[in-house]
Structures are given as C-alpha cells and as structure tokens.
Design a protein around this motif. Structure first.
Motif, PDB file in Angstrom:
ATOM      1  N   LYS A   5       0.819  -1.203   0.000  1.00 26.28           N
ATOM      2  CA  LYS A   5       0.000   0.000   0.000  1.00 26.28           C
ATOM      3  C   LYS A   5       0.862   1.265   0.000  1.00 26.28           C
ATOM      4  O   LYS A   5       0.556   2.255  -0.676  1.00 26.28           O
ATOM      5  CB  LYS A   5      -0.914   0.003   1.230  1.00 26.28           C
ATOM      6  CG  LYS A   5      -2.018  -1.039   1.208  1.00 26.28           C
ATOM      7  CD  LYS A   5      -3.118  -0.673   0.221  1.00 26.28           C
ATOM      8  CE  LYS A   5      -4.305  -1.610   0.339  1.00 26.28           C
ATOM      9  NZ  LYS A   5      -5.369  -1.291  -0.654  1.00 26.28           N
ATOM     10  N   MET A   6       1.961   1.224   0.759  1.00 25.83           N
ATOM     11  CA  MET A   6       2.864   2.374   0.827  1.00 25.83           C
ATOM     12  C   MET A   6       3.540   2.636  -0.517  1.00 25.83           C
ATOM     13  O   MET A   6       3.643   3.771  -0.971  1.00 25.83           O
ATOM     14  CB  MET A   6       3.909   2.148   1.923  1.00 25.83           C
ATOM     15  CG  MET A   6       3.311   2.078   3.328  1.00 25.83           C
ATOM     16  SD  MET A   6       4.467   1.464   4.562  1.00 25.83           S
ATOM     17  CE  MET A   6       5.467   2.934   4.817  1.00 25.83           C
ATOM     18  N   LEU A   7       3.986   1.569  -1.159  1.00 27.23           N
ATOM     19  CA  LEU A   7       4.616   1.706  -2.475  1.00 27.23           C
ATOM     20  C   LEU A   7       3.619   2.254  -3.493  1.00 27.23           C
ATOM     21  O   LEU A   7       3.957   3.134  -4.296  1.00 27.23           O
ATOM     22  CB  LEU A   7       5.149   0.352  -2.940  1.00 27.23           C
ATOM     23  CG  LEU A   7       6.315  -0.245  -2.152  1.00 27.23           C
ATOM     24  CD1 LEU A   7       6.559  -1.689  -2.578  1.00 27.23           C
ATOM     25  CD2 LEU A   7       7.575   0.586  -2.351  1.00 27.23           C
ATOM     26  N   GLN A   8       2.412   1.732  -3.433  1.00 28.89           N
ATOM     27  CA  GLN A   8       1.372   2.184  -4.354  1.00 28.89           C
ATOM     28  C   GLN A   8       1.051   3.657  -4.128  1.00 28.89           C
ATOM     29  O   GLN A   8       0.855   4.407  -5.086  1.00 28.89           O
ATOM     30  CB  GLN A   8       0.112   1.338  -4.170  1.00 28.89           C
ATOM     31  CG  GLN A   8      -1.013   1.690  -5.137  1.00 28.89           C
ATOM     32  CD  GLN A   8      -2.245   0.816  -4.926  1.00 28.89           C
ATOM     33  OE1 GLN A   8      -2.296  -0.015  -4.020  1.00 28.89           O
ATOM     34  NE2 GLN A   8      -3.245   0.995  -5.762  1.00 28.89           N
ATOM     35  N   TYR A   9       1.027   4.068  -2.870  1.00 30.96           N
ATOM     36  CA  TYR A   9       0.712   5.460  -2.541  1.00 30.96           C
ATOM     37  C   TYR A   9       1.772   6.405  -3.112  1.00 30.96           C
ATOM     38  O   TYR A   9       1.455   7.451  -3.682  1.00 30.96           O
ATOM     39  CB  TYR A   9       0.626   5.635  -1.022  1.00 30.96           C
ATOM     40  CG  TYR A   9       0.088   6.974  -0.596  1.00 30.96           C
ATOM     41  CD1 TYR A   9      -1.276   7.249  -0.674  1.00 30.96           C
ATOM     42  CD2 TYR A   9       0.935   7.975  -0.125  1.00 30.96           C
ATOM     43  CE1 TYR A   9      -1.777   8.486  -0.292  1.00 30.96           C
ATOM     44  CE2 TYR A   9       0.444   9.211   0.257  1.00 30.96           C
ATOM     45  CZ  TYR A   9      -0.918   9.450   0.171  1.00 30.96           C
ATOM     46  OH  TYR A   9      -1.411  10.678   0.534  1.00 30.96           O
ATOM     47  N   VAL A  10       3.044   6.015  -2.979  1.00 29.98           N
ATOM     48  CA  VAL A  10       4.126   6.837  -3.532  1.00 29.98           C
ATOM     49  C   VAL A  10       4.012   6.923  -5.047  1.00 29.98           C
ATOM     50  O   VAL A  10       4.133   8.005  -5.635  1.00 29.98           O
ATOM     51  CB  VAL A  10       5.504   6.267  -3.135  1.00 29.98           C
ATOM     52  CG1 VAL A  10       6.621   6.971  -3.906  1.00 29.98           C
ATOM     53  CG2 VAL A  10       5.732   6.428  -1.634  1.00 29.98           C
ATOM     54  N   GLN A  11       3.774   5.797  -5.692  1.00 28.95           N
ATOM     55  CA  GLN A  11       3.679   5.770  -7.149  1.00 28.95           C
ATOM     56  C   GLN A  11       2.522   6.612  -7.680  1.00 28.95           C
ATOM     57  O   GLN A  11       2.614   7.182  -8.763  1.00 28.95           O
ATOM     58  CB  GLN A  11       3.551   4.324  -7.624  1.00 28.95           C
ATOM     59  CG  GLN A  11       4.818   3.507  -7.402  1.00 28.95           C
ATOM     60  CD  GLN A  11       4.611   2.023  -7.666  1.00 28.95           C
ATOM     61  OE1 GLN A  11       3.662   1.412  -7.187  1.00 28.95           O
ATOM     62  NE2 GLN A  11       5.513   1.439  -8.436  1.00 28.95           N
ATOM     63  N   GLU A  12       1.458   6.696  -6.901  1.00 27.09           N
ATOM     64  CA  GLU A  12       0.281   7.439  -7.348  1.00 27.09           C
ATOM     65  C   GLU A  12       0.313   8.923  -6.965  1.00 27.09           C
ATOM     66  O   GLU A  12      -0.316   9.747  -7.628  1.00 27.09           O
ATOM     67  CB  GLU A  12      -0.986   6.798  -6.763  1.00 27.09           C
ATOM     68  CG  GLU A  12      -1.275   5.412  -7.316  1.00 27.09           C
ATOM     69  CD  GLU A  12      -2.481   4.775  -6.647  1.00 27.09           C
ATOM     70  OE1 GLU A  12      -2.996   5.367  -5.671  1.00 27.09           O
ATOM     71  OE2 GLU A  12      -2.899   3.695  -7.095  1.00 27.09           O
ATOM     72  N   HIS A  13       1.066   9.266  -5.891  1.00 25.18           N
ATOM     73  CA  HIS A  13       1.008  10.636  -5.363  1.00 25.18           C
ATOM     74  C   HIS A  13       2.370  11.326  -5.252  1.00 25.18           C
ATOM     75  O   HIS A  13       2.465  12.364  -4.604  1.00 25.18           O
ATOM     76  CB  HIS A  13       0.346  10.618  -3.978  1.00 25.18           C
ATOM     77  CG  HIS A  13      -1.046  10.069  -3.967  1.00 25.18           C
ATOM     78  ND1 HIS A  13      -2.149  10.807  -4.356  1.00 25.18           N
ATOM     79  CD2 HIS A  13      -1.513   8.839  -3.638  1.00 25.18           C
ATOM     80  CE1 HIS A  13      -3.235  10.069  -4.245  1.00 25.18           C
ATOM     81  NE2 HIS A  13      -2.886   8.866  -3.826  1.00 25.18           N
ATOM     82  N   TYR A  14       3.411  10.758  -5.874  1.00 25.77           N
ATOM     83  CA  TYR A  14       4.757  11.316  -5.713  1.00 25.77           C
ATOM     84  C   TYR A  14       4.863  12.785  -6.126  1.00 25.77           C
ATOM     85  O   TYR A  14       5.713  13.527  -5.629  1.00 25.77           O
ATOM     86  CB  TYR A  14       5.783  10.489  -6.500  1.00 25.77           C
ATOM     87  CG  TYR A  14       5.641  10.588  -8.002  1.00 25.77           C
ATOM     88  CD1 TYR A  14       6.321  11.575  -8.711  1.00 25.77           C
ATOM     89  CD2 TYR A  14       4.836   9.706  -8.715  1.00 25.77           C
ATOM     90  CE1 TYR A  14       6.200  11.679 -10.091  1.00 25.77           C
ATOM     91  CE2 TYR A  14       4.704   9.801 -10.078  1.00 25.77           C
ATOM     92  CZ  TYR A  14       5.387  10.778 -10.762  1.00 25.77           C
ATOM     93  OH  TYR A  14       5.257  10.889 -12.127  1.00 25.77           O
TER      94      TYR A  14
END
Length: 269
Positions: A159-168
């Motif tokens: 979830k953390m990786l996905q959050y970075v990829q979507e909101h970087y």
C-alpha cells in the motif's frame, strides 16, 4: 572493493589516513599516494582510482586545479580536505561535482560517511558509462535506476509503495498513511525499511529522482519545471537530492542523455 587514491602534501596526514583508518571495513583499498596535484594527475591516469581524497592547498598544483584538469577524463569521485573554511573553495568544489568538502582535523565518522556518498556516486557513474555504450533497439540509452522495488512485499508495504507511485508529484509523507492503514508511523517505517532497505523518505526521494531522470531523458523542458512536476517545490533542494542519487546535476544529465541541444540545456541551468 573501491580503489582510493590519497593526494596530500603533508606526509604525516597522508600516512595517518592510510594506516589509521579502517579501509577494509569501508569496502575500500588505498592503491596509491601523491604529495601534490601534478603527481596526483599522473596517479589518477595510471591507477584509475574510484575515489580520490585530495587536499586543497598543495605545492606545484592545488587540489581544485587538479580536479579541474582531471574531471573530464576521470570517472572517479572526489573528497576534498582543507584546513581552511573558505566559501570560495567550497563553491569551486560544488561546481566540480565534488562529493564532499571536509575540514581538518578529520573525524573518522565524517570520512566514513563521505566515502559512502562517494561510493554511491561511483556506482552511478558506472551506470552512466554503461548507458553510453549500451543502447536499446530504438537507439535511446537505457534508463539508470536509483530505486529498486521489492519483488514481494507485505500488505502494508504494498500500500505504501502504491501510494508513492500514485502521489509522488504531491506533497506527501508517511503521516498520510497512518490514518489510511490504521497503524503507527513507527511500525510503518520499520516495516518499510525491513522489506525495501529504504526509509520511507529515502524511497520517496529516490522515486521522484527516478521520475525526474525519465523526464530529463525524453524532454527538453526546463529543469525547474521538471523538479516541480515530480514533487520538489524547492528547486535548490531538488538539485542537491538529484546530485546525491544521480552523481551529477540535472542539467548535465539532460544534456548527456536527453534529446535537446547543449545550448538549450545551458539555458536551463
């Protein structure tokens, strides 16, 4: 192991560095010494060191002049030593892409930290060398990577990786995930570090720099605009982080691997 060259005119300091520091523990080996800049240039050409530790004030040729004459043809990283806290010298060192500017007397911890940064820069330069000689079928250089995604990860880290990829590109921090995942920031940080080897902030910066490298390679846009596009609102901070992970300035990277002209990139800064 990383090969280190010591360029220092004071024999006591030079020998002290060579024989009192734990080079093996730092995954380094001292391959040579020089007592002035002219001899340093010869040793760089002959020994091809990965890291050069050089004093600023030396006879015949000082450290800055030596780096200026060697930086074009050398693939090594430089750590400058000086007994003088002079802004002029620090500014010249930064302009030349020096990894670290350290003041004497030198603390072992300072040198160890500087060597770690220098080794990272060396690794990136090796990737750049591979980029120049290895091209994809379309004729474009393959993208160097400053971040690696884990092959497998737990639910939280995924979830953390996905959050970075979507909101970087936005202003984000690990605090944003605490409420979403209903666990503490301490737990998330520990979980993320154990599975990715990065802290959350380190991964976020690396991911943003990776995206910046991709944009710089395929776009002739202004560097400051690209910085904003990947989430860096502070342009100077972006330059510092880019140099930390990529081993060069964004404009140099764009000039070398992008599609624009040198004049266009010079205008970008």
């Amino acid at each position: 192991m990383f090969k280190v060259l010591l360029v220092e005119d004071e024999e006591m300091i030079r020998k002290g560095l060579r024989f009192t520091f734990d080079w093996m523990g730092a995954d380094c080996v001292v391959v040579g010494e020089a007592e002035n800049g002219e001899e340093g240039l010869r040793q760089i050409a002959a020994l091809q060191p990965d890291i050069v530790i050089v004093d600023v004030n030396m006879p015949l040729m000082d450290g800055i002049a030596m780096i200026e004459q060697s930086v074009e043809g050398a693939s090594c990283s430089y750590i400058i030593l000086s007994g003088y806290d002079e802004f002029r010298l620090a500014k010249a060192a930064i302009r030349l892409g020096v990894t670290e500017y350290l003041l004497k007397p030198l603390e072992q911890e300072q040198l160890l930290a500087a060597l770690e940064r220098a080794k990272s820069q060396v690794e990136m330069k090796r990737q750049y060398a591979a980029l120049k000689t290895s091209e994809s079928g379309s004729g474009e250089a393959r993208q160097a990577s400053v971040v690696k995604l884990p092959g497998k990860s737990s639910r939280y880290v995924t979830k953390m990786l996905q959050y970075v990829q979507e909101h970087y590109a936005e202003k984000i921090s690990i605090k944003d995930l605490v409420e979403k995942l209903e666990v503490s920031a301490t737990y998330l940080n520990q979980k993320f570090k154990s599975e990715t080897t990065y802290t959350f902030n380190d991964f976020l910066n690396r991911y943003r720099i990776q995206k910046a490298m991709e944009l710089l390679q395929r776009s002739d846009g202004k560097v400051y605009a690209i910085a904003a596009d990947v989430g860096f609102k502070d342009y100077k901070y972006f330059i510092a982080i880019f140099k930390k992970y990529a081993g060069c300035t964004p404009s140099y990277y764009q000039e070398t691997y992008g599609h624009g002209t040198k004049e266009e990139h010079d205008a970008n800064g």
